[in-house]
Design a protein around this motif. Structure first.
Motif, mmCIF file in Angstrom:
data_model
loop_
_atom_site.group_PDB
_atom_site.id
_atom_site.type_symbol
_atom_site.label_atom_id
_atom_site.label_comp_id
_atom_site.label_asym_id
_atom_site.label_seq_id
_atom_site.Cartn_x
_atom_site.Cartn_y
_atom_site.Cartn_z
ATOM 1 N N VAL A 30 0.829 -1.216 0.000
ATOM 2 C CA VAL A 30 0.000 0.000 0.000
ATOM 3 C C VAL A 30 0.860 1.262 0.000
ATOM 4 C CG1 VAL A 30 -2.019 -1.045 1.116
ATOM 5 C CG2 VAL A 30 -0.183 -0.042 2.520
ATOM 6 N N ASP A 31 0.200 2.393 -0.299
ATOM 7 C CA ASP A 31 0.895 3.687 -0.302
ATOM 8 C C ASP A 31 0.980 4.273 1.102
ATOM 9 O OD1 ASP A 31 0.949 3.825 -3.261
ATOM 10 O OD2 ASP A 31 -1.232 4.038 -3.039
ATOM 11 N N VAL A 32 -0.061 4.070 1.889
ATOM 12 C CA VAL A 32 -0.150 4.699 3.204
ATOM 13 C C VAL A 32 -0.659 3.694 4.241
ATOM 14 C CG1 VAL A 32 -0.989 6.721 4.477
ATOM 15 C CG2 VAL A 32 -0.986 6.760 1.974
ATOM 16 N N VAL A 33 -0.073 3.759 5.430
ATOM 17 C CA VAL A 33 -0.559 2.955 6.561
ATOM 18 C C VAL A 33 -1.065 3.926 7.623
ATOM 19 C CG1 VAL A 33 0.120 1.407 8.446
ATOM 20 C CG2 VAL A 33 1.004 1.029 6.125
ATOM 21 N N VAL A 34 -2.317 3.726 8.053
ATOM 22 C CA VAL A 34 -2.933 4.591 9.062
ATOM 23 C C VAL A 34 -3.284 3.732 10.271
ATOM 24 C CG1 VAL A 34 -4.899 6.111 9.564
ATOM 25 C CG2 VAL A 34 -3.949 6.019 7.231
ATOM 26 N N GLY A 35 -2.961 4.219 11.477
ATOM 27 C CA GLY A 35 -3.347 3.416 12.628
ATOM 28 C C GLY A 35 -2.990 4.018 13.969
ATOM 29 N N TYR A 36 -3.486 3.352 14.981
ATOM 30 C CA TYR A 36 -3.174 3.706 16.367
ATOM 31 C C TYR A 36 -1.688 3.420 16.587
ATOM 32 C CZ TYR A 36 -3.119 2.799 21.470
ATOM 33 O OH TYR A 36 -2.823 2.763 22.808
ATOM 34 N N ARG A 37 -1.007 4.386 17.153
ATOM 35 C CA ARG A 37 0.455 4.371 17.285
ATOM 36 C C ARG A 37 1.006 3.024 17.791
ATOM 37 N NH1 ARG A 37 0.575 8.794 19.424
ATOM 38 N NH2 ARG A 37 1.448 10.010 17.743
ATOM 39 N N THR A 38 0.408 2.509 18.874
ATOM 40 C CA THR A 38 0.915 1.274 19.487
ATOM 41 C C THR A 38 0.915 0.103 18.504
ATOM 42 O OG1 THR A 38 0.099 2.010 21.621
ATOM 43 C CG2 THR A 38 0.574 -0.337 21.408
ATOM 44 N N TYR A 39 -0.177 -0.041 17.745
ATOM 45 C CA TYR A 39 -0.264 -1.166 16.809
ATOM 46 C C TYR A 39 0.671 -0.970 15.627
ATOM 47 C CZ TYR A 39 -4.237 -2.631 19.594
ATOM 48 O OH TYR A 39 -5.034 -3.028 20.632
ATOM 49 N N VAL A 40 0.791 0.270 15.169
ATOM 50 C CA VAL A 40 1.711 0.536 14.053
ATOM 51 C C VAL A 40 3.144 0.217 14.481
ATOM 52 C CG1 VAL A 40 2.668 2.286 12.521
ATOM 53 C CG2 VAL A 40 0.211 2.272 13.008
ATOM 54 N N ASP A 41 3.508 0.642 15.688
ATOM 55 C CA ASP A 41 4.871 0.387 16.171
ATOM 56 C C ASP A 41 5.171 -1.116 16.219
ATOM 57 O OD1 ASP A 41 5.176 3.088 16.408
ATOM 58 O OD2 ASP A 41 5.025 3.146 18.603
ATOM 59 N N LEU A 42 4.164 -1.908 16.620
ATOM 60 C CA LEU A 42 4.382 -3.351 16.760
ATOM 61 C C LEU A 42 4.705 -4.036 15.431
ATOM 62 C CD1 LEU A 42 1.529 -4.270 19.281
ATOM 63 C CD2 LEU A 42 3.960 -4.612 19.685
ATOM 64 N N ILE A 43 4.178 -3.481 14.339
ATOM 65 C CA ILE A 43 4.363 -4.151 13.043
ATOM 66 C C ILE A 43 5.266 -3.358 12.106
ATOM 67 C CG2 ILE A 43 2.211 -5.466 13.143
ATOM 68 C CD1 ILE A 43 1.984 -2.592 10.909
ATOM 69 N N GLU A 44 5.881 -2.282 12.611
ATOM 70 C CA GLU A 44 6.654 -1.406 11.734
ATOM 71 C C GLU A 44 7.806 -2.131 11.044
ATOM 72 O OE1 GLU A 44 8.128 2.085 13.647
ATOM 73 O OE2 GLU A 44 8.622 3.064 11.741
ATOM 74 N N GLU A 45 8.360 -3.156 11.720
ATOM 75 C CA GLU A 45 9.523 -3.852 11.145
ATOM 76 C C GLU A 45 9.245 -4.507 9.800
ATOM 77 O OE1 GLU A 45 9.968 -8.091 13.117
ATOM 78 O OE2 GLU A 45 9.448 -6.675 14.678
ATOM 79 N N ILE A 46 7.990 -4.793 9.516
ATOM 80 C CA ILE A 46 7.706 -5.439 8.220
ATOM 81 C C ILE A 46 7.325 -4.422 7.138
ATOM 82 C CG2 ILE A 46 6.970 -7.600 9.339
ATOM 83 C CD1 ILE A 46 4.140 -6.449 7.858
#
Lengths: 254, 254
Positions: A30-46
């Motif tokens: 995707v072009d953009v990822v939108v989300g609650y900070r905590t959940y985004v941080d958990l999956i940012e590595e991928i």
């Protein structure tokens, strides 16, 4: 005409390994990822390095949803991430009405909901009929929640509790324990899973009579599973027994 | 000493893309895969060519479980596969007692349960408290099942029905519809998802008054989701509304 698309993506319990293959693939293209900070941080590595990430605070669901829909309407491929499964107390139901109004195409990508994640760590407490309740009263009156807790326990459902406690609604946890103590026997087992598949994970099984004194160990990142009358400890595991040993051994699994 | 390990692996709704990354990795490194033929066939494409596969019939849960434990006790790495999530009417609860008895190490790998898969295809019907029941009476008396259906509907849970119908227990489906018609209004929406994420998938939303006449379209591979009083159609989607638009917009997602 540019046509965008909105994916509502379940990120599972937290460990990116417990996302589905499809969820990972969507997040990588995707072009953009939108989300609650905590959940985004958990999956940012991928996530790819060049993806645009829009992080939001905990109670900005409507803002997140509107931003994701706006970006999709502008022609972008957008992933709105949601912890666990996006349909279980998640973002799917928040964003769908907005997306319909704006005429944006949506696909919901399911995930491993917290009930299943906690159950896997405890053993197999959900082998028979179960009910899920959230003890958050922001959008549902407390009396209605407690009525469902009562009904589920009286009908001998295994009970999964999302959002069981927080510092600002300790009184709800207390009221919940009151109902538990009133309806089920005091040694009924209760699984407490905190931070499932994340850092500082803890898994324990206690008894109903101990629960009130454990309030400090139970928070918004915890899941409680209250056993039914058929739930037992088997070794270190919490298992709701379906009676295979005593009956015909015939049954249909999921 | 050779030490084996048993993984109880949730294969999700059927499409290998909806397995978790971890589930796929486990299935690619174990020595033996044991499972119900239908679920093994659905995920066979991701298995290595040289893995040993042991297929079983639908009602041979105990045999499957014993074989998987025996192989792990013999020192093999074994994956016992289970459709959906292995803890929800799945294989985890069947195999754990046997594994404990034999002293075999077990890890349960959670998956996307059928309730979440069906919900994603319908929209977001599980946004508020929900209950799951199985209408299979092989191990649970019918009266007990119907009592839970009744309690869940009266307490305004969204109701997810696993194993809703089969040719040999048509009478249970009829009894279930009797309870539905008695308790909820006749135009309450019911989502019917058949073969979620598999060949011949179908997704439809009907009303309670239509359900009895649709028995032929509902089988063991179907999931029913009966809405609560807050469940509505939003465009083509089935959504249980949490009241964001009318309230403060504050809430905590999963």
């Amino acid at each position: 005409m540019i046509v965008g698309k909105l994916y509502v993506v379940g990120t599972g319990p937290g460990d990116p390994d417990l996302m589905t293959v499809k969820a990972q693939r969507v997040l990588r293209h995707v072009d953009v990822v939108v989300g609650y900070r905590t959940y985004v941080d958990l999956i940012e590595e991928i996530l790819p390095e060049d993806v645009e990430i829009k992080r939001y605070g905990m109670r900005e669901e409507l803002d997140r949803a509107r931003e994701a829909v706006r970006l999709a309407a502008d022609g972008f491929e957008v992933a709105l991430v949601s912890g666990g499964d996006p349909g279980v107390y998640g973002m799917a139901g928040v964003v769908l009405p907005i997306a319909v109004e704006e005429g944006v195409e949506v696909e919901v990508v399911p995930g491993v909901t917290a009930a299943c994640a906690a159950s896997a760590l405890l053993g197999a407490p959900l082998m028979l009929d179960f009910a899920a309740v959230s003890l958050s009263d922001h959008l549902v009156p407390l009396e209605e929640i407690l009525e469902r807790v009562r009904a589920a326990l009286e009908a001998d459902f295994v009970l999964v509790v999302y959002n069981p406690n927080s510092s600002e609604r300790r009184h709800i946890f207390e009221a919940f324990v009151d109902v538990l103590e009133e309806i089920v026997e005091e040694d009924r087992p209760v699984g407490i899973v905190r931070n499932a598949y994340r850092e500082r994970q803890s898994v324990e099984v206690v008894r109903v009579r101990e629960l009130r004194d454990l309030a400090d160990r139970i928070d918004m990142r915890s899941i409680l599973i209250v056993g039914s009358s058929r739930t037992r400890m088997v070794g270190d595991w919490l298992v709701t027994e379906r009676g295979y040993s005593s009956r015909t051994g015939r049954n249909s699994s999921e």
